[in-house]
Design an enzyme around this catalytic site. Structure first.
Site, PDB file in Angstrom:
ATOM      1  N   HIS A 184      28.360  38.445  48.061  1.00  0.00           N
ATOM      2  CA  HIS A 184      29.279  39.091  48.998  1.00  0.00           C
ATOM      3  C   HIS A 184      29.886  38.080  49.952  1.00  0.00           C
ATOM      4  O   HIS A 184      31.052  38.181  50.308  1.00  0.00           O
ATOM      5  CB  HIS A 184      28.563  40.198  49.761  1.00  0.00           C
ATOM      6  CG  HIS A 184      28.372  41.414  48.923  1.00  0.00           C
ATOM      7  ND1 HIS A 184      29.435  42.207  48.542  1.00  0.00           N
ATOM      8  CD2 HIS A 184      27.285  41.948  48.355  1.00  0.00           C
ATOM      9  CE1 HIS A 184      28.997  43.168  47.770  1.00  0.00           C
ATOM     10  NE2 HIS A 184      27.694  43.044  47.641  1.00  0.00           N
ATOM     11  N   ARG A 233      42.550  50.471  37.869  1.00  0.00           N
ATOM     12  CA  ARG A 233      41.263  50.639  37.188  1.00  0.00           C
ATOM     13  C   ARG A 233      40.692  51.992  37.582  1.00  0.00           C
ATOM     14  O   ARG A 233      40.589  52.302  38.772  1.00  0.00           O
ATOM     15  CB  ARG A 233      40.288  49.535  37.617  1.00  0.00           C
ATOM     16  CG  ARG A 233      38.905  49.698  36.971  1.00  0.00           C
ATOM     17  CD  ARG A 233      37.965  48.592  37.379  1.00  0.00           C
ATOM     18  NE  ARG A 233      37.554  48.733  38.771  1.00  0.00           N
ATOM     19  CZ  ARG A 233      36.877  47.797  39.431  1.00  0.00           C
ATOM     20  NH1 ARG A 233      36.560  46.671  38.847  1.00  0.00           N
ATOM     21  NH2 ARG A 233      36.523  47.996  40.685  1.00  0.00           N
ATOM     22  N   GLU A 248      34.278  43.332  30.285  1.00  0.00           N
ATOM     23  CA  GLU A 248      33.214  42.848  31.165  1.00  0.00           C
ATOM     24  C   GLU A 248      31.906  42.776  30.415  1.00  0.00           C
ATOM     25  O   GLU A 248      30.986  42.066  30.785  1.00  0.00           O
ATOM     26  CB  GLU A 248      33.000  43.822  32.338  1.00  0.00           C
ATOM     27  CG  GLU A 248      34.233  44.138  33.108  1.00  0.00           C
ATOM     28  CD  GLU A 248      34.071  45.406  33.933  1.00  0.00           C
ATOM     29  OE1 GLU A 248      33.705  45.276  35.103  1.00  0.00           O
ATOM     30  OE2 GLU A 248      34.276  46.512  33.397  1.00  0.00           O
ATOM     31  N   ASN A 276      33.500  38.533  36.862  1.00  0.00           N
ATOM     32  CA  ASN A 276      32.247  38.615  37.625  1.00  0.00           C
ATOM     33  C   ASN A 276      31.168  39.298  36.804  1.00  0.00           C
ATOM     34  O   ASN A 276      30.060  38.785  36.643  1.00  0.00           O
ATOM     35  CB  ASN A 276      32.430  39.401  38.925  1.00  0.00           C
ATOM     36  CG  ASN A 276      33.534  38.846  39.796  1.00  0.00           C
ATOM     37  OD1 ASN A 276      34.122  37.831  39.468  1.00  0.00           O
ATOM     38  ND2 ASN A 276      33.816  39.510  40.891  1.00  0.00           N
ATOM     39  N   ASP A 277      31.486  40.480  36.294  1.00  0.00           N
ATOM     40  CA  ASP A 277      30.491  41.192  35.490  1.00  0.00           C
ATOM     41  C   ASP A 277      30.285  40.524  34.131  1.00  0.00           C
ATOM     42  O   ASP A 277      29.171  40.471  33.636  1.00  0.00           O
ATOM     43  CB  ASP A 277      30.874  42.671  35.328  1.00  0.00           C
ATOM     44  CG  ASP A 277      30.341  43.519  36.481  1.00  0.00           C
ATOM     45  OD1 ASP A 277      29.258  43.189  36.998  1.00  0.00           O
ATOM     46  OD2 ASP A 277      31.008  44.490  36.861  1.00  0.00           O
ATOM     47  N   CYS A 302      41.077  39.373  35.897  1.00  0.00           N
ATOM     48  CA  CYS A 302      41.156  39.927  37.254  1.00  0.00           C
ATOM     49  C   CYS A 302      39.857  39.717  38.016  1.00  0.00           C
ATOM     50  O   CYS A 302      39.595  40.401  38.982  1.00  0.00           O
ATOM     51  CB  CYS A 302      41.525  41.406  37.214  1.00  0.00           C
ATOM     52  SG  CYS A 302      40.275  42.430  36.439  1.00  0.00           S
TER      53      CYS A 302
END
Lengths: 581, 92
Positions: free
Chosen positions: A207, A344, A433, A456-457, A506
């Site tokens: 984060h 999304r 992902e 990220n995922d 993205c």
């Protein structure tokens, strides 16, 4: 590539002689070179020992009065902050301030004090039982349970005479040093006084990293040892090199001054994402609502590559109506008339639980019912969302594309496409992902019109490493050659499918200018990022030809590790060091 | 003891901002005011000035609650608080 450390002592982690330079190495997650004075985030308040008794000589009456006084001053502090805050943050702070002097909380603590407990222990236990009660009520109340625990910690800190937990409030600008930041800290982080973020824990996808990039603050994470830097010490932070230097010298001062000048030129994107030889790579923005969308349009974004629709649903215990959703979506579409907006659908679950959709008791939520999968357990929500999107799209001039998160198979992609068709949505797509979707992208893309890589995922799943965990930071970077290979496979699948359907990125990876070049070389067609990174990515992309980008992509893929992939590519892009990126 | 009934008008019920505004107003009254759901025993009534009590009460939009107070100014206090509950505070 860091700046040379101006000392023959070189990297010295011990506080040695007066002349020695102390350098802390971490992972740079948001560029910028800055000098400032350190403020440590106070350590979390420790639990007063169970059974801690009232101090000898202190009467229960005096202890209760002391508790009330501490509660009052916590109330006043929070109320003061609420007065200067705005919007949702203000409402939360106002409610939290009231909790501090709440009669239910203080009366039950007073009862414990009268039974011989210390005031610290008494408020600790009273807070725990109120918080549990709220937690058991579920929904909105359960979310407020953590506010009660925050208030309790503040009162204990006040009673002990130690600084309150959370980001220090200060009028003079400072560099914030913490173990890690939580999403809740964003609300109290004032970018006008916080110059840079440095954490000892966290990783590139933590984060802290996301907050820093969205605010445009230089940041270094996973910098071991920074906890020991004294408050008020002057440090130099290089958010690209990932270094923190105590007692900066002339060279660092010059670098910070130079950054202040270049950062001004890096603040504006000309709205034209292209390589040096004219290969177009539209640079889009990731947004969470109308406010972000308007800001992104102002920063030159060529459209929206990721519109997260969760904002419409968070903090809700029931599903928003179709009308309400349509109005919220239209407000984002209206910021980009004639341009592409990729929306999304609801991505709930894992770190974004929603009471009416997800099961908080799942043992393994990252692998659980999340994203598109909530349609298995709560059918209807997705169809109503698609109806709202179609309505908003028909009333706006944006070119609306819609994608589903967490698609694993071609069958899921096919079903999503048919739901979109039924709602009247022209361009359905999928997020890639899950590694299975990357590996089978040719068949997945046969069902839909486009794919967007959520790096990220994709990284967390490819490396089997929780993105929030500091100790796994080294695994959790999109520079991992395995992740880059999955990106390449997704692009190759699209070519194999035969219609060259667009494959964008993205995830946070697109915001790293060096990685953006590699992704372009791998054949990614659009890059979507936090709007603040558009200018830096656009500037660097313009310095390479498509052929050079392809060469750098091959270099990164051939690296044996993420560190080498990054170092090799950066070494071939001297513009990064010049600009301090 | 003077009492009044009121129907919760705020969309989100007596949570969040409406609860904070109501608790603050109740705390400013010269008398102690209690709140309970209609039909609940008076002994179970909660302190209306406690935001945490209001949140655990869990009153939703359309629910009817009973406010009670005693002493000088009780009637005026109850009237003012009923008015607040019957206003949609989310809309402000």
């Amino acid at each position: 590539m860091g700046l040379p450390v101006p000392s023959p002592a070189g990297l010295n982690q011990q506080a040695g002689t007066e002349d020695s330079v102390q350098n802390f190495q971490g992972v740079g997650v948001s560029p910028g070179r800055i000098i400032g004075s350190v403020r440590q985030m106070p350590k979390p308040v420790s639990e007063p020992p169970s059974g801690e008794r009232l101090a000898a000589g202190l009467s229960p009456e005096d202890a209760v009065a002391g508790l009330k006084a501490a509660a009052q001053s916590v109330h006043d502090e929070l109320k003061g902050r609420a007065d200067t805050a705005s919007g949702d943050g203000k409402a939360v702070l106002e409610a939290t301030a009231l909790m501090a002097k709440d009669t239910m909380l203080l009366k039950s603590a007073a009862k414990l004090i009268n039974a011989g407990s210390s005031p610290e222990r008494a408020i600790w236990e009273a807070g725990a039982s109120v918080s549990e009660m709220l937690h058991n009520l579920g929904g909105y109340m359960a979310e407020r349970a953590t506010d009660v625990l925050d208030v309790r910690a503040r009162i204990v800190a006040e009673l002990r005479g130690v600084p309150a937990p959370g980001i220090p409030s200060s009028e003079t600008p400072f560099i914030l040093v913490a173990e890690d930041l939580a999403p809740a800290d964003t609300a109290t982080l004032n970018p006008a006084v916080v110059l840079a973020l440095v954490t000892s824990g966290g990783g590139p996808q933590s984060h802290t990293a996301i907050i820093a990039r969205s605010l445009g603050l230089p940041a270094v994470v996973a910098a071991h040892g920074v906890d020991s830097i004294a408050d008020g010490s002057e440090v130099y932070v290089d958010g690209a090199a990932g270094s923190v230097t105590l007692d900066p010298g002339e060279e660092q001062r010059a670098a910070a001054t130079a950054w202040a000048e270049t950062s001004a030129t890096l603040a504006e994107f000309d709205g034209n994402g292209t390589t040096a030889d004219g290969h177009l790579v539209p640079l889009l923005a990731n947004v969470g609502g109308a406010k972000d969308a308007v800001a992104a349009a102002g920063l030159g974004a060529q459209g929206v590559g990721l519109f997260r629709t969760e904002f419409c649903f968070l903090e809700r215990d029931t599903e928003p109506s179709v009308d309400e959703q349509a109005a919220a979506y239209k407000a984002v579409f209206d910021a980009f008339p004639g341009k592409k907006v990729v929306l999304r659908t609801l991505d709930a679950g894992a770190d974004k639980p929603l009471p009416f959709l997800t099961d908080a008791t799942e043992p393994n939520p990252a692998l659980g019912v999340r994203g598109y999968r909530t349609d298995f357990t709560t059918p209807g929500v997705l169809e109503r969302q698609l109806e709202a999107i179609a309505r908003a799209a028909s009333e706006s001039e944006a070119d609306v594309w819609v994608m589903a998160p967490m698609i694993s198979t071609a069958a899921e992609a096919g079903r999503f496409a048919s739901l979109c068709a039924a709602a009247g949505i022209k361009t359905p797509g999928v997020m890639v992902e899950v590694p299975s979707a990357a590996l089978t992208s040719a068949t997945v893309l046969r069902e839909v019109g486009f794919a967007s890589l959520g790096t990220n995922d994709l990284t967390q799943y490819a490396m089997a490493a929780d993105r929030q965990l500091g100790p796994l930071a080294e695994l959790n970077t999109p520079w991992q050659p395995a992740v880059l290979r999955l990106v390449q496979l997704t692009v190759e699948g699209s070519a194999q499918e035969g219609n060259n359907k667009p494959v964008g990125v993205c995830g946070e990876a697109a915001a790293d200018p060096a990685l953006a070049v590699v992704l372009t070389g791998l054949g990614v067609t659009t890059l979507s990022m936090t709007a603040r990174s558009l200018a830096a990515v656009g500037t660097v992309l313009k310095t390479v030809t498509l052929e050079q980008a392809q060469e750098l992509a091959r270099l990164a893929l051939s690296a044996p590790s993420a560190t080498e992939a990054r170092d090799w590519v950066r070494a071939k892009l001297p513009v990064l060091e010049e600009l301090g990126l | 003891m003077p009492e009044r009934t009121a129907t919760i008008a705020s969309r989100s019920g007596l949570h969040a901002r409406p609860a904070a505004l109501f608790a603050e107003a109740a705390g400013e009254q010269p008398v102690e005011v209690t709140i309970a759901m209609q039909g609940a025993p008076a002994d179970d009534a909660l302190d209306a000035a406690s935001i945490l009590s209001l949140m655990t009460l869990g009153a939703a939009k359309g629910d009817v609650v009973v406010l009670r107070a005693e002493g000088d100014g009780a009637d005026a206090a109850l009237d003012a608080l009923v008015k607040l509950l019957e206003t949609d505070l989310d809309a402000e």
